[in-house]
Design a protein around this motif. Structure first.
Motif, PDB file in Angstrom:
ATOM      1  N   PHE A 165       0.841  -1.197   0.000  1.00 18.73           N
ATOM      2  CA  PHE A 165       0.000   0.000   0.000  1.00 18.73           C
ATOM      3  C   PHE A 165       0.872   1.241   0.000  1.00 18.73           C
ATOM      4  CE2 PHE A 165       0.978  -0.002   4.470  1.00 18.73           C
ATOM      5  CZ  PHE A 165       0.763   1.299   4.930  1.00 18.73           C
ATOM      6  N   ASP A 166       0.286   2.354  -0.423  1.00 16.79           N
ATOM      7  CA  ASP A 166       0.941   3.650  -0.380  1.00 16.79           C
ATOM      8  C   ASP A 166      -0.127   4.697  -0.102  1.00 16.79           C
ATOM      9  OD1 ASP A 166       3.057   5.397  -0.425  1.00 16.79           O
ATOM     10  OD2 ASP A 166       3.008   5.702  -2.594  1.00 16.79           O
ATOM     11  N   ILE A 167       0.305   5.893   0.303  1.00 15.35           N
ATOM     12  CA  ILE A 167      -0.619   6.980   0.633  1.00 15.35           C
ATOM     13  C   ILE A 167      -0.202   8.224  -0.142  1.00 15.35           C
ATOM     14  CG2 ILE A 167      -1.634   8.382   2.461  1.00 15.35           C
ATOM     15  CD1 ILE A 167      -0.922   6.209   4.439  1.00 15.35           C
ATOM     16  N   PHE A 205      -7.169  -0.974  -4.848  1.00 13.28           N
ATOM     17  CA  PHE A 205      -8.323  -0.376  -4.176  1.00 13.28           C
ATOM     18  C   PHE A 205      -7.912   0.988  -3.631  1.00 13.28           C
ATOM     19  CE2 PHE A 205      -8.902  -4.912  -4.087  1.00 13.28           C
ATOM     20  CZ  PHE A 205     -10.253  -5.094  -4.331  1.00 13.28           C
ATOM     21  N   VAL A 206      -8.746   1.976  -3.873  1.00 13.56           N
ATOM     22  CA  VAL A 206      -8.492   3.333  -3.397  1.00 13.56           C
ATOM     23  C   VAL A 206      -9.484   3.636  -2.278  1.00 13.56           C
ATOM     24  CG1 VAL A 206      -8.242   5.761  -4.030  1.00 13.56           C
ATOM     25  CG2 VAL A 206      -7.776   3.970  -5.738  1.00 13.56           C
ATOM     26  N   TYR A 207      -8.954   3.960  -1.095  1.00  5.13           N
ATOM     27  CA  TYR A 207      -9.783   4.268   0.073  1.00  5.13           C
ATOM     28  C   TYR A 207      -9.423   5.658   0.596  1.00  5.13           C
ATOM     29  CZ  TYR A 207     -10.561  -0.810   0.214  1.00  5.13           C
ATOM     30  OH  TYR A 207     -10.881  -2.108  -0.100  1.00  5.13           O
ATOM     31  N   SER A 208     -10.321   6.222   1.375  1.00  5.80           N
ATOM     32  CA  SER A 208     -10.001   7.447   2.114  1.00  5.80           C
ATOM     33  C   SER A 208      -9.097   7.079   3.281  1.00  5.80           C
ATOM     34  CB  SER A 208     -11.281   8.112   2.617  1.00  5.80           C
ATOM     35  OG  SER A 208     -11.862   7.328   3.655  1.00  5.80           O
ATOM     36  N   LEU A 209      -8.573   8.084   3.968  1.00  8.20           N
ATOM     37  CA  LEU A 209      -7.714   7.825   5.125  1.00  8.20           C
ATOM     38  C   LEU A 209      -8.469   7.138   6.252  1.00  8.20           C
ATOM     39  CD1 LEU A 209      -5.636  11.139   5.291  1.00  8.20           C
ATOM     40  CD2 LEU A 209      -4.978   8.950   4.267  1.00  8.20           C
ATOM     41  N   GLU A 210      -9.795   7.263   6.247  1.00  7.84           N
ATOM     42  CA  GLU A 210     -10.624   6.607   7.265  1.00  7.84           C
ATOM     43  C   GLU A 210     -11.084   5.227   6.818  1.00  7.84           C
ATOM     44  OE1 GLU A 210     -11.169   9.798   6.186  1.00  7.84           O
ATOM     45  OE2 GLU A 210     -10.001  10.560   7.894  1.00  7.84           O
TER      46      GLU A 210
END
Length: 414
Positions: A147-149, A163-168
């Motif tokens: 994963f990366d941010i 998969f792209v998610y929000s920080l929450e």
């Protein structure tokens, strides 16, 4: 929580090689011998220019000279600019297992655990929340490979999907992939993904999901080391070629170049070399591989390289390099004591390649081992020991959860 340490006075010295000016030749066409002489002089000058160009090309490729003589500090704390310990708060809901990756983002720690979930901790080690969408639904993943941010979004690499998610942890989108993958890195508005085929990489546009093969400029037979993949480098990232000192640099514009970071193989100090010769004989170079980089860790300003002679040789040295300034900041041998965690250099640096912080290196220590090391050291009456007792031992409540260590080395002048 940072603790300032003493500064290192040793600076890395550079050696300049001066070439003599060519002797002037009077009346070069007056005699036949002068004609031969000037031909020879021009040939010598052309050779000199060619060699100089070669040296400049090598420097441009990223070679960093290693000083012949480097004084080793007796303690690791003398080399550090600042460090701090973050014991993680534990409950039954956030027990950490096998740690695959750590990213510090917006003053929070995002930790991939057991290739299944991401546990998020605040700067003081208190638990924030978890991202756990394990399953087979359209918004769920069956494995967490990497994963990366970036831009307040989490990009999670699963089986043939991103998969792209929000920080929450709220689902945003999914990108389907037609190939198996191992590693992921965000670069601008694109993703760089390493396939399970050794030298095959893909550049993916995040908005459209379109991908492009990036094998151009890379050897088809290259073995890319999995742990030393996507390390920060000025204008891009580094990927190691197997057990070697050779790396590939992928720039922010996705151009690729092959480079060797260090200018020679004099990694080990004379004492270590002599010990190796006594153990393996004077002709050990004929029977063993050359030095190679076993693992590396990096943040914005510094990289830490673990140098080994060969896989069976237990002694290692560490190079702390400032790649942007093209210099070696420190050279650390096994003789340098760890008086920070009392666990020894190998334990302190063991997991540094899994961590990433914009403020320094990031590693973790297992509480049971750390507690035993501190107690074994004994109370020497120092403020550091009392601090370790009060802030580390008294706060550890579960041996299954690690203590994060954030640290950085002092830069040298020049």
């Amino acid at each position: 929580m940072g603790i300032a340490q003493k500064h290192v006075s040793e600076a890395v010295t550079a050696t300049l090689v001066h070439a003599e000016k060519p002797r002037e030749i009077a009346n070069p066409f007056s005699h036949m011998k002068n004609r031969y002489f000037i031909t020879f002089a021009f040939a010598l000058l052309a050779t000199s220019v060619f060699c100089t160009a070669c040296r400049q090309t090598k420097q441009a490729e990223g070679l960093i000279p290693i000083p012949d003589k480097t004084a080793y500090s007796s303690s690791i704390s003398a080399l550090l600019d600042e460090y701090r310990f973050i014991p993680l708060s534990t409950t039954d809901e956030n027990l950490l297992g096998r740690i695959a990756k750590i990213i510090k983002y917006n003053n929070k720690f995002y930790i991939a655990s057991d290739h299944k979930r991401i546990l998020v901790f605040n700067a003081d080690g208190s638990f924030s929340h978890r991202i756990d969408r394990l399953g087979r639904g359209p918004q769920e993943y069956t494995e967490l490979a990497d994963f990366d941010i970036s831009n307040d979004r989490i990009f999670l690499l699963g089986f043939r999907k991103v998969f792209v998610y929000s920080l929450e942890g709220m689902f945003i989108k999914r990108i389907d992939l037609p190939y198996n993958t191992l590693k992921l890195q965000t670069i601008g508005n694109d993703l760089l993904i390493r396939s399970n085929k050794e030298s095959l990489f893909y550049r993916i546009d995040i908005a459209s999901g379109e991908s492009k093969d990036l094998r151009i400029g890379m050897k088809q037979s290259t073995r890319i080391d999995e742990d030393n993949c996507f390390k920060p480098y000025p204008d891009g990232y580094l990927m190691q070629e197997g057990f070697s000192t050779t790396f590939y640099h992928i720039a922010s514009d996705f151009s690729i170049e092959e480079l060797n970071l260090f200018s020679d193989d004099r990694f080990f100090d004379e004492q270590t070399e002599n010990e190796y010769i006594r153990e393996h004989g004077s002709s050990y170079d004929e029977h063993t591989t050359k030095e190679y980089i076993g693992s590396c860790a990096g943040w914005q300003n510094q990289h830490l390289y673990q140098i080994q002679r060969n896989p069976s040789y237990e002694k290692v040295e560490y190079l702390v390099a400032d790649l942007a300034a093209r210099r070696i900041d420190h050279k650390i041998s096994p003789a340098c004591d760890d008086d920070v965690s009392y666990m020894g250099l190998s334990d302190l640096f063991k997991y540094a390649h899994k961590g990433s912080s914009p403020d320094g290196f990031l590693t973790y220590l297992r509480p049971a081992e750390l507690r035993e090391a501190i107690r074994r050291h004994g109370d020497d009456g120092t403020q550091h020991y009392r601090w370790m007792r009060e802030h580390i031992l008294d706060r550890i409540r579960d041996d299954d959860n690690p203590v994060l260590v954030e640290f950085r080395f002092k830069p040298t002048a020049g």
